[in-house]
Design a protein around this motif. Structure first.
Motif, PDB file in Angstrom:
ATOM      1  N   VAL A  77     -29.696 -26.161 -21.480  1.00 21.45           N
ATOM      2  CA  VAL A  77     -31.008 -25.377 -23.051  1.00 21.45           C
ATOM      3  C   VAL A  77     -31.510 -24.535 -21.207  1.00 21.45           C
ATOM      4  O   VAL A  77     -31.994 -25.422 -20.964  1.00 21.45           O
ATOM      5  CB  VAL A  77     -31.763 -25.976 -23.588  1.00 21.45           C
ATOM      6  N   ARG A  78     -32.174 -23.672 -21.571  1.00 21.26           N
ATOM      7  CA  ARG A  78     -32.209 -22.954 -20.419  1.00 21.26           C
ATOM      8  C   ARG A  78     -34.423 -22.618 -20.181  1.00 21.26           C
ATOM      9  O   ARG A  78     -34.299 -22.169 -21.791  1.00 21.26           O
ATOM     10  CB  ARG A  78     -32.095 -21.502 -20.162  1.00 21.26           C
ATOM     11  N   PHE A  79     -34.958 -23.473 -19.783  1.00 30.25           N
ATOM     12  CA  PHE A  79     -36.591 -23.459 -20.136  1.00 30.25           C
ATOM     13  C   PHE A  79     -36.985 -22.833 -19.929  1.00 30.25           C
ATOM     14  O   PHE A  79     -37.224 -22.500 -18.221  1.00 30.25           O
ATOM     15  CB  PHE A  79     -37.340 -24.427 -20.221  1.00 30.25           C
ATOM     16  N   VAL A  80     -38.266 -21.631 -20.515  1.00 31.06           N
ATOM     17  CA  VAL A  80     -38.818 -20.514 -19.977  1.00 31.06           C
ATOM     18  C   VAL A  80     -40.047 -21.009 -19.768  1.00 31.06           C
ATOM     19  O   VAL A  80     -40.457 -21.275 -20.995  1.00 31.06           O
ATOM     20  CB  VAL A  80     -38.637 -19.103 -20.120  1.00 31.06           C
ATOM     21  N   LEU A  81     -40.737 -21.164 -18.933  1.00 34.36           N
ATOM     22  CA  LEU A  81     -42.203 -21.224 -18.837  1.00 34.36           C
ATOM     23  C   LEU A  81     -42.984 -20.153 -18.325  1.00 34.36           C
ATOM     24  O   LEU A  81     -42.794 -18.972 -17.300  1.00 34.36           O
ATOM     25  CB  LEU A  81     -42.446 -22.498 -17.972  1.00 34.36           C
ATOM     26  N   GLU A  82     -44.193 -19.902 -18.811  1.00 30.07           N
ATOM     27  CA  GLU A  82     -45.107 -18.738 -18.673  1.00 30.07           C
ATOM     28  C   GLU A  82     -46.468 -19.509 -18.456  1.00 30.07           C
ATOM     29  O   GLU A  82     -47.139 -20.193 -19.784  1.00 30.07           O
ATOM     30  CB  GLU A  82     -45.177 -17.595 -19.674  1.00 30.07           C
ATOM     31  N   VAL A  83     -47.109 -19.549 -17.135  1.00 30.23           N
ATOM     32  CA  VAL A  83     -48.609 -19.942 -17.183  1.00 30.23           C
ATOM     33  C   VAL A  83     -49.176 -19.197 -16.590  1.00 30.23           C
ATOM     34  O   VAL A  83     -49.036 -18.191 -16.052  1.00 30.23           O
ATOM     35  CB  VAL A  83     -47.861 -21.152 -15.465  1.00 30.23           C
ATOM     36  N   GLU A  84     -50.316 -19.110 -17.119  1.00 34.36           N
ATOM     37  CA  GLU A  84     -51.730 -18.483 -17.420  1.00 34.36           C
ATOM     38  C   GLU A  84     -52.475 -18.604 -17.092  1.00 34.36           C
ATOM     39  O   GLU A  84     -53.562 -20.166 -17.234  1.00 34.36           O
ATOM     40  CB  GLU A  84     -51.598 -17.801 -18.601  1.00 34.36           C
TER      41      GLU A  84
END
Length: 144
Positions: A77-84
């Motif tokens: 599994v590749r985890f993709v995280l967006e942080v704002e």
């Protein structure tokens, strides 16, 4: 006879010091004063830094996984995280929920070796010490 005085004040400030010039229109010449300025002590603020402009008191996370949260073992599994609204540099801590060592990468890839339901939790901390966590469930099961 009374006459009004006009003062013009020019103040220049930098991190190494400040200079104040005062001109009196009633006199020739100018006076100059030196004022010492210093960086704020740790834990205090002299106002928002250019990095922090617009940043609030919360961090917002959007977490996704590829492939879509489920599959047979071993499941990569590749985890993709967006942080704002976070102020860099950021610290990451990933707990995959399967007893494996934690990761500190921004977008890690992880292999779930055994069948089961795993809750993966990421915690992000920014340079102000503000943290946020997000979790996602991963289902590892044999196809029928």
């Amino acid at each position: 006879m009374w006459r009004p005085l006009l003062f013009v004040l020019l103040l220049t400030v930098s991190l190494t010091g400040a200079t104040c010039m005062q001109r009196d229109s009633g006199q020739s010449g100018a006076s100059r004063s030196e004022v010492q300025a210093s960086k704020p002590a740790t834990g205090t603020s002299a106002g928002p830094s250019p990095q922090a402009a617009g940043a609030g008191e919360e961090i917002f996370l959007d977490l996704d996984a590829e492939p879509d949260y489920e599959g047979p073992p071993p499941l990569e599994v590749r985890f993709v995280l967006e942080v704002e609204d976070a102020v860099p540099p950021l610290k990451y801590e990933w707990d995959f929920g399967d007893g494996s060592p934690k990761s500190h990468a921004p977008d890690p890839t992880h292999v779930f070796e055994k069948e089961g339901e795993y809750t993966t939790v990421v915690t992000v901390t920014d340079s102000r010490g503000i943290s946020a966590s997000e979790e996602i469930d991963i289902y590892v099961e044999e196809e029928e």
